[in-house]
Design an enzyme around this catalytic site. Structure first.
Site, PDB file in Angstrom:
ATOM      1  N   ASP A   1      -8.015  -5.067  -0.513  1.00 26.03           N
ATOM      2  CA  ASP A   1      -8.427  -5.895  -1.942  1.00 26.03           C
ATOM      3  C   ASP A   1      -8.008  -7.301  -1.604  1.00 26.03           C
ATOM      4  OD1 ASP A   1      -7.342  -3.144  -3.265  1.00 26.03           O
ATOM      5  OD2 ASP A   1      -9.488  -3.920  -3.503  1.00 26.03           O
TER       6      ASP A   1
ATOM      7  N   HIS B   1       0.773  -1.179   0.098  1.00 25.41           N
ATOM      8  CA  HIS B   1       0.121  -0.052  -0.065  1.00 25.41           C
ATOM      9  C   HIS B   1       0.844   1.339   0.125  1.00 25.41           C
ATOM     10  CE1 HIS B   1      -3.052   2.756   1.264  1.00 25.41           C
ATOM     11  NE2 HIS B   1      -3.952   1.961   0.708  1.00 25.41           N
TER      12      HIS B   1
END
Ligand code: SDX
Length: 393
Positions: free
Chosen positions: A327, A270
């Protein structure tokens, strides 16, 4: 000299901003919407409550919540003329491309929006949040060649979406409370995430004075990217590839580590979180719960768990603070609910919409907002003399 500016040196031209909506601490894995911990909101609220919170900076009381629900019900249908749009998309059209076209077209059916977008933000927000759900379900029905199922007055926001997606005249769909609760949680967890790629796009396009529908359509297109909202679909494709490769985890871990290979572990890493994405932690637990309730055993879940275990014990991932993000497990839940893989990013957009609206509203309400105009550092050729055509190499 890097061209980076801070809050007090004209930050508005660089795309960064001051905001009161979402706080996240990437090192501690903290995420709060309007000061409320994501863990509490995900457990104790409905998505409609959180949408109201993001847009109005307060958790709605009963009267406010009922008024917002009434608006969502009032605006649940799309103009019948818009349904003909679906007749002209090829059957293989991407649901994300359909979504951005349809949302962009809403400004033609509701021109009053472009007059003073903030004047009726309640109505405008409710209209968009309700209609995007209908558009998503209708695009699925059209892609399946099934008759459209219209929204019902007696179902919740998420219940209506599930019913519009899966109800059939010959086989009525049972809206299960556990599935509704899980979908609420997923949409809440996707509802905002400060200045990510798609939200920054919505703010940047909106700063030019573009109406809300066109700004949101731009955000939908940014979210489509496999490095952003498209990652939930890419995770399933990655897990299916590992499954097809007889669970050759080592091959995919090595590919992800190989700098000459463009492959990256989807759902891992991320821009901000350098520890567990708090949303991923909640989704992983919800995934276990709903698969148990639905009595589904999905080999991809076992593969995801094993992949996470291997990656989190591998020096390459540990050194780079790469953890599962929002996700990594969400697609497994969508599969269990029956949502097709090519609609996973559409689900992300449904969840993110209230956050996009809140961020767009904040930007437009700020009198000091200027048209977004990020600066650059020029690293090209110094000035040089012109060369006539006949003398060029
Ligand atoms: C979302 O911004 C947001 O908030 C987005 C989002 C939201 O809610 O809006 O949270 C939603 O977009 C989540 C991210 C979904 N995308 C993916 O899961 C795609 C896979 N992830 C990677 O592509 C990557 O982690 C990014 C794109 C998310 C971030 O890329 P960065 O900024 O390059 O990550 P980094 O700087 O932390 O990378 C450090 C190192 C690099 O290697 P080195 O140059 O140090 O050798 O880690 C490597 C990267 O190459 N790396 C990975 C990796 N992610 C980073 N290596 C293998 N697999 C990965 N997934």
């Amino acid at each position: 000299e890097t061209g980076y500016m801070t809050l007090d040196t004209g930050y508005k031209n660089t795309g960064s901003c001051a905001s009161t909506i979402t706080y996240l601490d990437g090192n501690k894995g903290i995420l709060r919407y309007r000061g409320y911990a994501i863990e509490e909101l995900a457990e104790k609220c409905s998505f409609v409550e959180v949408a109201y919170l993001l847009i109005h900076d307060k958790l709605p009381n009963t009267e406010e919540l009922n008024a917002f629900k009434s608006l969502l019900e009032r605006f649940a249908l799309i103009h019948e003329d818009m349904i003909h749009f679906f007749d002209h998309f090829p059957s293989h059209a991407s649901p994300m491309s359909i979504l951005s076209v349809m949302v962009n077209s809403l400004c033609n059916y509701y021109p009053e929006m472009s007059d003073d977008p903030l004047e009726n933000i309640d109505m405008t927000a409710a209209r968009l949040i309700s209609k995007i759900r209908t558009i998503a379900a209708f695009s699925y029905k059209k892609s399946m060649g099934h008759p459209l199922v219209y929204p019902r007055h007696d179902l919740s926001y998420c219940g209506n979406f599930l019913n519009m997606m899966f109800d059939k005249p010959v086989k009525p769909y049972t809206v299960r409370p556990e599935v509704v609760a899980t979908l609420n949680k997923l949409l809440i967890l996707h509802a905002d995430h400060e200045q990510n790629c798609s939200t920054s796009t919505v703010r940047l396009v909106g700063s030019a004075g573009v109406n809300l529908y066109a700004s949101i359509a731009a955000g939908i297109n940014a979210l489509w990217g496999p490095l952003h909202g498209g990652a939930n679909e890419a995770v399933i494709q990655m897990l299916e590839a590992i499954h097809a490769d007889n669970n050759d985890f080592e091959k995919y871990i090595n590919k992800a580590k190989d700098k000459n290979d463009p492959f990256r572990l989807s759902g891992f890493g991320h821009r901000v979180y350098k520890t567990y994405d708090p949303r991923g932690t909640i989704i992983k637990k919800a995934c276990d719960e709903i698969l148990t309730v639905l009595n589904i055993s999905d080999p991809l879940l076992d593969i995801a768990r094993k992949l996470e275990e291997i990656a989190l014990s591998d020096e390459y991932f540990i050194k780079r603070n790469l953890y599962p993000n929002v996700d990594f497990y969400s697609g497994i839940i969508y599969r269990a609910i029956g949502i097709p893989t090519n609609m996973f990013t559409v689900m992300f957009a449904l969840g993110r919409l209230p956050g996009w609206i809140a961020q767009w509203k904040e930007m437009r309400e700020d009198p000091s907002t200027k048209i977004g105009r990020p600066r650059q550092v020029y690293v090209g050729e110094p000035e040089r003399p012109f060369i006539p055509l006949e003398k060029r190499d």
